[in-house]
Design a protein around this motif. Structure first.
Motif, PDB file in Angstrom:
ATOM      1  N   PRO B  94       0.833  -1.252   0.093  1.00  0.00           N
ATOM      2  CA  PRO B  94      -0.045   0.041   0.082  1.00  0.00           C
ATOM      3  C   PRO B  94       0.802   1.233  -0.036  1.00  0.00           C
ATOM      4  O   PRO B  94       0.266   2.321   0.062  1.00  0.00           O
ATOM      5  CB  PRO B  94      -0.972  -0.020   1.295  1.00  0.00           C
ATOM      6  N   VAL B  95       2.252   1.288   0.138  1.00  0.00           N
ATOM      7  CA  VAL B  95       3.008   2.219   0.221  1.00  0.00           C
ATOM      8  C   VAL B  95       2.946   3.054  -1.174  1.00  0.00           C
ATOM      9  O   VAL B  95       3.080   2.483  -2.189  1.00  0.00           O
ATOM     10  CB  VAL B  95       4.412   1.743   0.497  1.00  0.00           C
ATOM     11  N   SER B  96       2.667   4.436  -1.180  1.00  0.00           N
ATOM     12  CA  SER B  96       2.950   5.329  -2.329  1.00  0.00           C
ATOM     13  C   SER B  96       4.233   5.374  -2.983  1.00  0.00           C
ATOM     14  O   SER B  96       5.070   5.063  -2.543  1.00  0.00           O
ATOM     15  CB  SER B  96       2.193   6.537  -2.056  1.00  0.00           C
ATOM     16  N   ARG B  97       3.940   5.485  -4.478  1.00  0.00           N
ATOM     17  CA  ARG B  97       5.263   5.758  -5.194  1.00  0.00           C
ATOM     18  C   ARG B  97       6.188   6.790  -4.735  1.00  0.00           C
ATOM     19  O   ARG B  97       7.353   6.598  -4.457  1.00  0.00           O
ATOM     20  CB  ARG B  97       4.999   6.287  -6.631  1.00  0.00           C
ATOM     21  N   VAL B  98       5.542   7.777  -4.154  1.00  0.00           N
ATOM     22  CA  VAL B  98       6.198   8.854  -3.534  1.00  0.00           C
ATOM     23  C   VAL B  98       7.156   8.488  -2.394  1.00  0.00           C
ATOM     24  O   VAL B  98       8.338   9.053  -2.060  1.00  0.00           O
ATOM     25  CB  VAL B  98       5.470  10.163  -3.052  1.00  0.00           C
ATOM     26  N   THR B  99       6.537   7.789  -1.587  1.00  0.00           N
ATOM     27  CA  THR B  99       7.446   7.090  -0.663  1.00  0.00           C
ATOM     28  C   THR B  99       8.442   6.518  -0.873  1.00  0.00           C
ATOM     29  O   THR B  99       9.687   6.495  -0.237  1.00  0.00           O
ATOM     30  CB  THR B  99       6.256   6.271   0.257  1.00  0.00           C
ATOM     31  N   ILE B 100       8.400   5.484  -2.000  1.00  0.00           N
ATOM     32  CA  ILE B 100       9.462   4.644  -2.316  1.00  0.00           C
ATOM     33  C   ILE B 100      10.573   5.612  -2.870  1.00  0.00           C
ATOM     34  O   ILE B 100      11.814   5.464  -2.442  1.00  0.00           O
ATOM     35  CB  ILE B 100       9.031   3.876  -3.345  1.00  0.00           C
ATOM     36  N   VAL B 101      10.110   6.916  -3.709  1.00  0.00           N
ATOM     37  CA  VAL B 101      11.224   7.776  -4.222  1.00  0.00           C
ATOM     38  C   VAL B 101      12.150   8.438  -2.748  1.00  0.00           C
ATOM     39  O   VAL B 101      13.258   8.543  -2.699  1.00  0.00           O
ATOM     40  CB  VAL B 101      10.596   8.682  -5.020  1.00  0.00           C
ATOM     41  N   ALA B 102      11.046   8.733  -1.766  1.00  0.00           N
ATOM     42  CA  ALA B 102      11.613   9.544  -0.614  1.00  0.00           C
ATOM     43  C   ALA B 102      12.511   8.756   0.061  1.00  0.00           C
ATOM     44  O   ALA B 102      13.772   9.203   0.474  1.00  0.00           O
ATOM     45  CB  ALA B 102      10.651   9.807   0.147  1.00  0.00           C
ATOM     46  N   GLY B 103      12.253   7.332   0.199  1.00  0.00           N
ATOM     47  CA  GLY B 103      13.090   6.275   0.726  1.00  0.00           C
ATOM     48  C   GLY B 103      14.573   6.097   0.057  1.00  0.00           C
ATOM     49  O   GLY B 103      15.641   6.202   0.652  1.00  0.00           O
ATOM     50  N   LYS B 104      14.492   6.259  -1.224  1.00  0.00           N
ATOM     51  CA  LYS B 104      15.622   6.042  -1.917  1.00  0.00           C
ATOM     52  C   LYS B 104      16.689   7.081  -1.978  1.00  0.00           C
ATOM     53  O   LYS B 104      17.796   7.039  -1.785  1.00  0.00           O
ATOM     54  CB  LYS B 104      15.210   5.487  -3.597  1.00  0.00           C
ATOM     55  N   LEU B 105      15.786   8.380  -2.025  1.00  0.00           N
ATOM     56  CA  LEU B 105      16.493   9.532  -1.934  1.00  0.00           C
ATOM     57  C   LEU B 105      17.285   9.728  -0.575  1.00  0.00           C
ATOM     58  O   LEU B 105      18.505  10.257  -0.775  1.00  0.00           O
ATOM     59  CB  LEU B 105      15.604  10.918  -2.186  1.00  0.00           C
ATOM     60  N   LEU B 106      16.668   9.484   0.505  1.00  0.00           N
ATOM     61  CA  LEU B 106      17.030   9.839   1.430  1.00  0.00           C
ATOM     62  C   LEU B 106      18.446   8.627   2.035  1.00  0.00           C
ATOM     63  O   LEU B 106      19.398   9.091   2.231  1.00  0.00           O
ATOM     64  CB  LEU B 106      16.154   9.491   2.696  1.00  0.00           C
ATOM     65  N   SER B 107      18.243   7.401   1.450  1.00  0.00           N
ATOM     66  CA  SER B 107      19.298   6.461   1.662  1.00  0.00           C
ATOM     67  C   SER B 107      20.571   6.794   0.656  1.00  0.00           C
ATOM     68  O   SER B 107      21.587   6.727   1.191  1.00  0.00           O
ATOM     69  CB  SER B 107      18.815   5.019   1.585  1.00  0.00           C
ATOM     70  N   GLY B 108      20.254   7.231  -0.338  1.00  0.00           N
ATOM     71  CA  GLY B 108      21.262   7.706  -1.370  1.00  0.00           C
ATOM     72  C   GLY B 108      22.154   8.906  -0.899  1.00  0.00           C
ATOM     73  O   GLY B 108      23.251   8.977  -0.624  1.00  0.00           O
ATOM     74  N   THR B 109      21.122   9.917  -0.396  1.00  0.00           N
ATOM     75  CA  THR B 109      21.989  11.189   0.471  1.00  0.00           C
ATOM     76  C   THR B 109      22.730  10.578   1.476  1.00  0.00           C
ATOM     77  O   THR B 109      23.781  11.067   1.751  1.00  0.00           O
ATOM     78  CB  THR B 109      20.854  12.107   0.635  1.00  0.00           C
ATOM     79  N   SER B 110      22.256   9.768   2.408  1.00  0.00           N
ATOM     80  CA  SER B 110      22.874   9.664   3.535  1.00  0.00           C
ATOM     81  C   SER B 110      24.238   8.570   3.452  1.00  0.00           C
ATOM     82  O   SER B 110      25.140   8.933   4.347  1.00  0.00           O
ATOM     83  CB  SER B 110      22.024   9.177   4.678  1.00  0.00           C
ATOM     84  N   LEU B 111      23.967   7.772   2.500  1.00  0.00           N
ATOM     85  CA  LEU B 111      25.423   7.033   2.359  1.00  0.00           C
ATOM     86  C   LEU B 111      26.322   7.838   1.803  1.00  0.00           C
ATOM     87  O   LEU B 111      27.456   7.826   2.157  1.00  0.00           O
ATOM     88  CB  LEU B 111      24.955   5.899   1.106  1.00  0.00           C
ATOM     89  N   ALA B 112      26.059   8.573   0.741  1.00  0.00           N
ATOM     90  CA  ALA B 112      26.967   9.673   0.106  1.00  0.00           C
ATOM     91  C   ALA B 112      27.548  10.546   1.089  1.00  0.00           C
ATOM     92  O   ALA B 112      28.849  10.965   1.332  1.00  0.00           O
ATOM     93  CB  ALA B 112      26.435  10.428  -1.038  1.00  0.00           C
ATOM     94  N   LEU B 113      26.796  11.059   2.157  1.00  0.00           N
ATOM     95  CA  LEU B 113      27.111  11.954   2.891  1.00  0.00           C
ATOM     96  C   LEU B 113      27.928  11.374   4.122  1.00  0.00           C
ATOM     97  O   LEU B 113      29.176  11.883   4.339  1.00  0.00           O
ATOM     98  CB  LEU B 113      25.989  12.433   3.766  1.00  0.00           C
TER      99      LEU B 113
END
Lengths: 330, 252
Positions: B94-113
């Motif tokens: 039931p998770v929305s597409r926006v949530t999936i994008v937000a999760g991927k964005l956040l993980s990519g950002t924090s790993l790079a940080l």
């Protein structure tokens, strides 16, 4: 209220019809099977029901929710086990299940409870901290089915649940699914092209070329053939054929070697033939009708022919999956 | 938006990152190779003693490179998930597409940080003084740059069907972006054709902002644009890419 209600469903891929006007309904608590060769439209139908594809026309309802209008509600009320593995091999069994629970917004306590319970059900509690990439095909399947049930879906969709597994594992999975129906009372909708698998279903819809050509219980489908097949090998098939016709009024068909006849009740007829025929009988064979015969009778082809003609099942499934994935994401 | 879903998507990416030994090793080895092998070699022929040394000049560029590779590589997981079917596990939930994008964005950002900031540990060894103020500023800037590049990577990944396509992206987008970013040499010395390319490369401004914080010598080997311009351009790029990447995932 029906668990699944489908009316005049049509799906075209770039003008090519994959599903051409399918209607059926599945009652709550039923195990319903979609049987047909590869490319018949089974997976397309399941993908529409799971809101992964939108239909070209027609309506589909799951648990009373419209698959096109209320995809979110449909998604929270169903569980899905795909044709191919959709677990993350880099995660442990436990972590894969936890991922699922959190996607379905379950609380931490409920998550722990359900995972423990479900790992026991699928017999993987001892392996909970092992990486999924080290699991056998059967273990992965069991884990996926367990995962599909974690959020207690009202309807569980199984798309070719035992594809590519060895017979022993298939048998275990079927025992397991049978048990689920008893314990959880879920409605199960499955697709398969294994005939023996379809026998587990309460009702089967036979689908071919995007159309449902028959829909009934396995028993009823087989009875519709009205007969068993008897194979005879005799010292003189020509004379035997004449005798069968004359003494018993039975029409038979000459095969390369031997005779084939269709009779209503094989067990009763064979002793009579054996004692009545003057020609010496070398071999007798009785075959009860199978769903294979039903399919052959309805379509004029064997379901397995399709498979080998398509060049094995895996590449086709793969293509279909990629196509679907593209449709969803792009 | 479901916070639990975002949490679990991010924690999965972190687990995968730390469990793939090769990836972890590459992350540590790549900047070290650039700094101490390429940098040490070039230091001999580039005479800039008046304004610090070449290895010091390279550090902001190497941080930029690490952030670039890490951000883009983390978005490969979208292609990976699609190829191996895991994406569907998310798409039928039931998770929305926006949530999936937000999760991927956040993980990519924090790993790079995480990876970019870790490189600051090298600074004292090559004679660059880094205090609390510099660290705080760098964390802010690296976050911004990582976020913009992850969004850019997601936008690309949303259009890729296979992992093979990713190689093409590496060679034709990621590497030129790195070479034309002022990471290895000052932009102003480039022939004008190449110089214009660096002006449209958002990474140039990201790396330039790192130079503002880390290099204070003045002269040819320092930042070339005003810090406020760097931040505005990277910020706008981040916003535009976030918009386009979430749209790319919404399409059905």
């Amino acid at each position: 209220m029906a668990a699944i209600e489908v009316r005049d469903l049509v799906k075209n891929y770039n003008g090519f019809p994959a599903v051409r006007g399918v209607s059926f309904s599945v009652e709550e608590g039923e195990v319903f099977g979609f049987l047909g060769p590869n490319g018949a439209g089974k997976t397309t139908t399941i993908n529409i029901l799971c809101t992964l594809l939108s239909p070209t026309s027609g309506h589909a309802f799951v648990n009373g929710y419209d698959c096109t209008g209320e995809p979110g509600r449909v998604r929270s009320s169903i569980g899905l086990v795909f044709q191919d593995v959709t677990l993350d091999g880099e995660l442990t069994a436990y972590e894969n299940l936890k991922f699922h629970c959190y996607l379905y917004n379950m609380t931490r306590r409920l998550t722990e409870e359900r995972i423990e319970e479900m790992l026991a059900v699928v017999g993987l509690w001892e392996r909970k901290d092992d990486f999924v990439k080290n699991f056998s095909g059967g273990m992965k399947r069991r884990l996926e089915i367990g995962r599909g049930l974690l959020h207690r879906p009202k309807v569980l969709f199984l798309d070719e649940p035992t594809l590519g597994l060895d017979p022993q594992t298939r048998f275990r999975i079927w025992q397991f699914i049978g048990g689920l129906k008893e314990k959880e009372g879920s409605t199960i909708f499955m697709t398969t092209h294994y005939m023996d698998e379809a026998e587990v279903c309460g009702r089967i819809a036979i689908i071919d070329n995007g159309r449902i050509i028959a829909c009934a219980s396995p028993g009823a489908l087989k009875n519709s053939l009205k007969g068993d097949t008897v194979y005879l090998k005799t010292a003189d098939d020509g004379r035997a054929q004449v005798e069968l016709e004359g003494k018993f009024g039975l029409a038979s068909k000459r095969l390369e070697s031997g005779l084939k006849l269709i009779v209503p009740n094989g067990e009763k007829v064979i002793p009579k033939i054996l004692s009545g025929l003057a020609v010496e009988v070398n071999e007798v064979n009785l075959k009860k009708p199978s769903l294979d015969d039903v399919f052959l009778h309805l379509t004029g082809r064997e379901i397995r022919d399709e498979e080998s003609a398509a060049g094995g099942e895996r590449p086709k499934a793969e293509r279909g999956r990629k196509r679907v994935a593209r449709m969803i994401m792009r | 938006m479901s916070y639990k879903a975002i949490y679990v998507i991010v924690s999965r990416e972190f687990k995968r990152f730390f469990r793939q030994r090769g990836r972890l090793l590459t992350t540590i080895a790549r900047p070290v190779l650039w700094l101490f092998i390429v940098g040490a070699g070039l230091m001999r022929i580039i005479d800039v003693r008046a304004h610090g040394n070449y290895m010091q000049f390279m550090l902001p560029g190497v941080i930029g490179m690490t952030v670039l590779f890490s951000s883009i590589f983390s978005t490969i997981s979208v292609v990976w998930d699609r190829e191996f079917g895991f994406l569907r596990e998310m798409l039928v939930s039931p998770v929305s597409r926006v949530t999936i994008v937000a999760g991927k964005l956040l993980s990519g950002t924090s790993l790079a940080l995480f990876q970019g900031t870790a490189l600051l540990l090298i600074a004292p060894f090559i004679g660059l003084g880094v205090g609390i103020k510099e660290i705080v500023l760098m964390v802010f800037l690296i976050t911004l740059v990582s976020f913009s590049l992850t969004a850019f990577g997601l936008f690309i990944a949303a259009h890729l069907d296979s992992l093979e396509g990713f190689n093409v992206i590496m060679n034709f987008i990621v590497l030129p972006m790195f070479f034309l970013s002022g990471a290895l040499y000052p932009v102003e010395n480039l022939p004008s054709f190449l110089r214009y390319l660096t002006f449209v490369n958002p990474l140039s401004y990201g790396i330039d902002s790192f130079k503002h914080v880390l290099l204070k010598g003045g002269g040819t080997l320092t930042s070339e644009f005003p810090l406020s311009l760097d931040i505005i351009i990277v910020g706008v790029f981040a916003a535009v890419m976030t918009y386009f990447s979430s749209r790319a995932f919404e399409r059905r």
